[in-house]
Structure formats: C-alpha cells, structure tokens
Design an enzyme around this catalytic site. Sequence first.
Site, mmCIF file in Angstrom:
data_model
loop_
_atom_site.group_PDB
_atom_site.id
_atom_site.type_symbol
_atom_site.label_atom_id
_atom_site.label_comp_id
_atom_site.label_asym_id
_atom_site.label_seq_id
_atom_site.Cartn_x
_atom_site.Cartn_y
_atom_site.Cartn_z
ATOM 1 N N HIS A 56 4.273 1.571 -7.737
ATOM 2 C CA HIS A 56 3.214 0.814 -8.351
ATOM 3 C C HIS A 56 2.216 0.725 -9.288
ATOM 4 O O HIS A 56 1.699 0.002 -9.705
ATOM 5 C CB HIS A 56 2.230 0.470 -6.757
ATOM 6 C CG HIS A 56 3.221 0.076 -5.721
ATOM 7 N ND1 HIS A 56 3.642 1.651 -4.570
ATOM 8 C CD2 HIS A 56 3.318 -0.314 -4.935
ATOM 9 C CE1 HIS A 56 4.328 0.961 -3.851
ATOM 10 N NE2 HIS A 56 4.029 0.337 -3.882
ATOM 11 N N SER A 70 7.819 3.948 -1.011
ATOM 12 C CA SER A 70 6.792 4.638 0.694
ATOM 13 C C SER A 70 7.282 5.165 1.422
ATOM 14 O O SER A 70 6.982 5.831 2.059
ATOM 15 C CB SER A 70 6.043 3.317 0.714
ATOM 16 O OG SER A 70 5.029 2.856 -0.191
ATOM 17 N N GLY A 124 1.078 -1.272 0.035
ATOM 18 C CA GLY A 124 0.183 0.347 0.023
ATOM 19 C C GLY A 124 0.533 1.559 0.034
ATOM 20 O O GLY A 124 2.132 1.081 -0.286
ATOM 21 N N TYR A 125 -0.247 2.156 -0.017
ATOM 22 C CA TYR A 125 0.986 3.979 -0.255
ATOM 23 C C TYR A 125 1.181 3.967 -1.394
ATOM 24 O O TYR A 125 2.497 4.098 -0.895
ATOM 25 C CB TYR A 125 1.722 3.634 1.400
ATOM 26 C CG TYR A 125 1.677 5.698 1.921
ATOM 27 C CD1 TYR A 125 0.674 5.995 2.289
ATOM 28 C CD2 TYR A 125 2.707 6.514 1.358
ATOM 29 C CE1 TYR A 125 0.043 6.767 3.146
ATOM 30 C CE2 TYR A 125 2.454 7.646 2.225
ATOM 31 C CZ TYR A 125 1.530 8.308 2.400
ATOM 32 O OH TYR A 125 1.325 9.546 2.565
#
Length: 281
Positions: A37, A186, A31-32
């Site tokens: 990504h 991140s 995530g983040y």
Amino acid sequence: MRIVSSIAEVKDAVAQWRTSGHTVALVPTMGYLHAGHESLMDAARAACGKVVVSVFVNPIQFGPNEDYDSYPRDLDHDAAICETHGVDLIFHPEVQEMYPEGFATYVSADALAETLCGASRPGHFRGVCTVVNKLFNIVQPNMAFFGQKDAQQLAIIKRMVRDLNMNVQVVGCPIVREEDGLAKSSRNTYLSTEERQAALVLSRAVKKGYAAVEAGERNAAKLKQLMSDVLSAEPLARIDYLEVVDGLTMQPIDTINESVLVAMAVYIGNTRLIDNFIFEE
Ligand code: PAF
C-alpha cells in the site's frame, strides 16, 4: 492529515481542493496497510496534488464463509503509515454509510469476473466493482492506484472504467515482496511461523514459471505443470487455482503470446494467498 467517516465530508474536502486547482489521487484499501500500500501512496503522492486513502473492509466482496469478521483492522496503525507518506485525507466509513438501508444497486463485470478468483469467490468482483464505483463517485479522483498483486481486480477495474466511461485514470503498481520473496498481503498475518515458511512456495513457483517463459516456453499446459510441481512439493500448500490467461480478457489460453497473466491462489493451511506474473512480448 484528516480522518473522516462521512461521504459528505469527503465531498466537501475534494470540492475545496478542486477550487484551489489541485488534482486528486485515490488509493482504495481495506486497511492493515503494508509496504504494498505504501508504494501505491508514494505513486499517488508523486502524481497528484492531493491524496485520499480509503480504509474500508467492504463486506459485500466477502463470501459467507470467508474472513470478513477476522480480517485484520487497525486504524491507528494505518493512520501513522498514511501520515508518513503525505496522505491528505483518510476516508474510513462505517458499513451503514456505504450501504444504508435499502441499498440495491450493484456493478458487475461478467466474463472477466468468472475465471480465477471470480470462479473461487462467487460475487467477489461484483462487491469490488460496486465499492470502487462508489469510491470513484465520492472522491472523483483524477487517478486511482491499485496493486498488480490483485491482477484480475486491476484488469476488471480498468475494464469497468472503460465500459462505463468513468473519468479516472487507473494505475497499476508492481507487486511488493518481502526480502525472501513472499508477496506482501494483509492476510500474511494469519500465517504461523511454519506456514510463513511454507508460503514461500508461491513466489518460488512464480520465479520458476517466469524463468521458463523467458527461456521460450510457450505451451500453457507445460508451464502450469512445471509450476504445479513446485507447489505440490510443499506439504502445507493446496492449490485453489493455477491458470494461464489472456492479460486483458482473463480467459484461459493454450499458447503464450503477447500479454499473458499467470495467476495462482494457494491455501497455506487455512490462509488463501495469491501471486502472479505478467509476461508481455
Ligand atoms: O484490493 C483491495 O484492498 C480491495 O479489493 C479494494 C480495491 C480496496 C476494494 O474493497
């Protein structure tokens, strides 16, 4: 786009897609999400009919004194990014869903996991291999996409897939950088303004090292010296490791030939950042 938290829901969705003849791509993440990504999602979108992104901060790949608790999390932000990249499903499980009471089976990668980040972060790759193995079993993707920034992780996952005869094609995607060269991560959010500027030393060292190898430098010790001189010139930087290793085995080499990975982890203040380059003849 659906956001689901249970393994059963993922399996149901994938089974339905399979019945309709779709291929499935998985982009595993913690995530983040950032542009690194996004490039994985775009590659996944271009390659397969359906795209699953997992968003799970995996506790078992963090050491006791590492940043599991403070690791940035923002599902709304991640969902908005996934939506704009045509993701079909986000798998966002709770820790209990992935590691229920009594969980006892782990996957580890032996020698490949003992150098570089594996040496500085004991148990890290055991945690990565275990969660990626679970994600592969849950999603059963045709293809899975990982960033080259985590070059050792990518090499270990490719080896795991080969050694355990897993039916998934692992694809590595190039490092995505900020305009000024800093590799997207991140963890960049941890940096103060002054540290953010100091962090550019990693990409400067990568650039200098790559240019030297391109110009014919084949002596690993000389290459490391050249790059460590760049890193040491930055007062806020502290080298965790800087290594020249074989691109497949992750073992240190003296002479650069065929496929080589030049990888580093550097603390900028309290933030540990990684960067690397691969050279193939
Ligand atoms: O690279 C990462 O974000 C993680 O190590 C991964 C592959 C999602 C496993 O938790």
